[in-house]
Design an enzyme around this catalytic site. Structure first.
Site, PDB file in Angstrom:
ATOM      1  CD  GLU A 280      -3.236   0.292   2.150  1.00 26.37           C
ATOM      2  OE1 GLU A 280      -4.188  -0.472   1.945  1.00 26.37           O
ATOM      3  OE2 GLU A 280      -3.024   0.823   3.249  1.00 26.37           O
ATOM      4  CG  HIS A 301       8.273 -29.441   0.484  1.00 25.65           C
ATOM      5  ND1 HIS A 301       8.881 -30.648   0.241  1.00 25.65           N
ATOM      6  CD2 HIS A 301       8.969 -28.870   1.493  1.00 25.65           C
ATOM      7  CE1 HIS A 301       9.897 -30.807   1.083  1.00 25.65           C
ATOM      8  NE2 HIS A 301       9.973 -29.732   1.853  1.00 25.65           N
ATOM      9  CE  LYS A 415     -12.419   1.501   1.408  1.00 21.17           C
ATOM     10  NZ  LYS A 415     -11.851   2.458   2.330  1.00 21.17           N
TER      11      LYS A 415
HETATM   12  O1  PA5 Z   1      -4.022   1.341   5.505  1.00 24.10           O
HETATM   13  C1  PA5 Z   1      -5.151   1.696   5.280  1.00 24.10           C
HETATM   14  O2  PA5 Z   1      -5.450   2.890   5.251  1.00 24.10           O
HETATM   15  C2  PA5 Z   1      -6.277   0.714   5.055  1.00 24.10           C
HETATM   16  O3  PA5 Z   1      -5.856  -0.587   4.935  1.00 24.10           O
HETATM   17  C3  PA5 Z   1      -7.218   0.798   6.235  1.00 24.10           C
HETATM   18  O4  PA5 Z   1      -6.527   0.441   7.387  1.00 24.10           O
HETATM   19  C4  PA5 Z   1      -8.416  -0.094   6.036  1.00 24.10           C
HETATM   20  O5  PA5 Z   1      -9.069   0.231   4.840  1.00 24.10           O
HETATM   21  C5  PA5 Z   1      -9.377   0.075   7.191  1.00 24.10           C
HETATM   22  O6  PA5 Z   1      -9.748   1.402   7.321  1.00 24.10           O
HETATM   23  P1  PA5 Z   1     -10.484   1.941   8.608  1.00 24.10           P
HETATM   24  O7  PA5 Z   1      -9.609   1.728   9.778  1.00 24.10           O
HETATM   25  O8  PA5 Z   1     -10.739   3.385   8.326  1.00 24.10           O
HETATM   26  O9  PA5 Z   1     -11.773   1.152   8.732  1.00 24.10           O
END
Ligand code: PA5
Length: 440
Positions: A280, A301, A415
């Site tokens: 990310e 394996h 989303k």
């Molecule tokens: O790193 C990130 O921003 C995402 O992976 C969020 O952690 C994830 O989408 C969850 O978001 P939130 O904590 O707002 O529900």
């Protein structure tokens, strides 16, 4: 202490020193891209001590009044706690005899069967809920929370249920914060300047980890020591500099995939945490090393063939731990039917080390550069060091790559489509467009 051996991976690491120095300054002085989200850099020293004490008290309460804790969250609000509990308490934690509650992670997907199974497993047991969402608006955890909130209210009544709900969210904004305030839930804060994937050392990770019986003060102490190490603007003394530079050198030479490997099944979910952290942070603007992971020797394996002889676009980073707690020696067998008496009396760590060294040489010879990240024994302090090390190296590495390591604009795309297809108000036009594409 963590050390990085990149002698079998990269050779021109020192060429990166000027860029490392720049990236380091951006992190230390919060002056680079995404500088609103570098609150994690000094967190092991500057964390909210009063909230930390509240987390420890809440963990004790949950341990005393609950047989199960349901942790609701996804992505950065899930992977760190799951990884830490698996690593420090075992992936079989829920099966073990213990005086701490079982811990179930939900809201990290949309499987009805999975949700139902957790509800069935809890059955009539006393339980509490820790709902975690920084934004407070993420669909998966919000949906799961509806189920478990309803179950709590049915079992205990609304007022008593509210005393069993712990909400970890933004200090002021979001639907979860509003609900928590209205219902009087105990709340914990995800700091504004700490993004989800960097949040394991906040209440996001600390509360569930503490409920599992882990000494979270040790976790923070390990992170604090690594923070001091990572402050050193010196390639020879800073393992995060070494790791960030080596992986960028490898990337520039055409190695587009990094496999994080460990010979420790309990570390498997920490590699999931690592994948989110790096994927990310770096996967944007059509750039980024693709983070993959394997568990050795099991995956030798299955994935071993590809790693040894498949397309040569991968490098491997192996996390090696200090000695195991268990002292197991291979038994002698009179009949020696399996021909293994040459191993009799040898301990499992010794055998694992030979497997690691043999694999490393084979993979390097096969064209897969190998780095070793050497860490201490498996305990909370070491995990704190590992977490901070990978976080700091990730910030540096993203800057070396030329991206903002602290945003995640691409996460929104699915989303929007999901909301449109689900008929969320405001998404009508998009919904029609997508249904046409799907031929519905
Ligand atoms: O790193 C990130 O921003 C995402 O992976 C969020 O952690 C994830 O989408 C969850 O978001 P939130 O904590 O707002 O529900």
């Amino acid at each position: 202490m963590i050390s990085v051996d990149y002698s079998k991976a990269a050779g021109k690491v020192s060429d990166f020193v000027p860029s490392l120095q720049q990236a380091h300054t951006w992190l230390q002085e919060a002056t680079g891209r995404g500088n609103d989200f570098v609150g994690w850099v000094n967190l092991p020293r500057d964390y909210d001590k009063a909230e930390f004490a509240r987390i420890q008290a809440a963990a004790r309460k949950i341990q005393s009044d609950s047989k199960a804790l349901v942790v609701i969250g996804i992505g950065g609000s899930y992977l760190g706690a799951k990884g830490a509990i698996d690593f420090l308490c075992s992936p079989n934690y829920n099966l073990k005899k213990k005086n701490t509650p079982n811990i179930y992670f939900v809201g990290c997907g949309l499987s009805a069967d999975y949700l139902q199974e957790v509800m069935d497993l809890i059955g009539d047991d006393d339980f509490s809920v820790n709902v975690i969402s920084k934004s407070g608006t993420t669909t998966e955890p919000a949906v799961a929370f509806r189920f478990f909130r309803a179950a709590l209210e049915k079992k205990y009544g609304k007022a008593e249920a509210a005393k069993r709900i712990y909400a970890t969210t933004d200090k002021a904004r979001g639907a979860l914060k509003s609900l928590a305030d209205a219902e009087g839930y105990d709340t914990y804060v995800v700091p504004d300047d700490v993004g989800g994937r960097y949040s394991v050392l906040t209440a996001v990770g600390l509360l569930p980890i503490a409920v599992a019986g882990v000494d979270i003060a040790q976790l923070m102490a390990g992170a604090a020591e690594m923070m001091e190490t990572c402050r050193k603007a010196d390639l020879s003394e800073n393992p995060a500099w070494q790791y960030a530079a080596a992986r960028n050198e490898l990337y520039q030479s055409g190695k587009k995939i990094e496999i994080l490997a460990a010979y420790e099944p309990a570390f498997r979910f920490m590699t999931e945490w690592w994948k989110q952290l790096y994927g990310e942070s770096e996967g944007k603007e059509n750039k980024g090393i693709f983070p993959a992971s394997v568990e050795f020797t099991a995956d030798l394996h299955s994935m071993g063939q590809y790693i040894q002889q498949g397309e040569r676009h991968i490098f491997e980073t192996v996390v090696r731990f200090g000695p195991s707690a268990a002292d197991l020696k291979v038994p002698y067998d009179e009949s020696d039917g399996d021909g293994l008496n040459f191993l009799a009396g040898k301990d499992m760590d010794y055998i694992a080390t030979q497997a690691m060294d043999g694999t490393l040489l084979a993979h390097v010879e096969g064209g897969v550069p190998n780095m070793i990240v050497k860490v201490g024994e498996k305990n909370a302090y070491t995990l704190g060091e590992i977490i901070y090390f990978f976080e700091y190296a990730c910030g540096l590495s993203g800057y070396l790559l030329g991206v903002n390591p602290f945003d995640q604009p691409g996460v929104e795309a699915y989303k929007k489509n999901m909301f449109a297809l689900l008929g969320k108000p405001g998404y009508e036009e998009k919904g029609a467009e997508l249904r046409a594409k799907l031929g519905r």
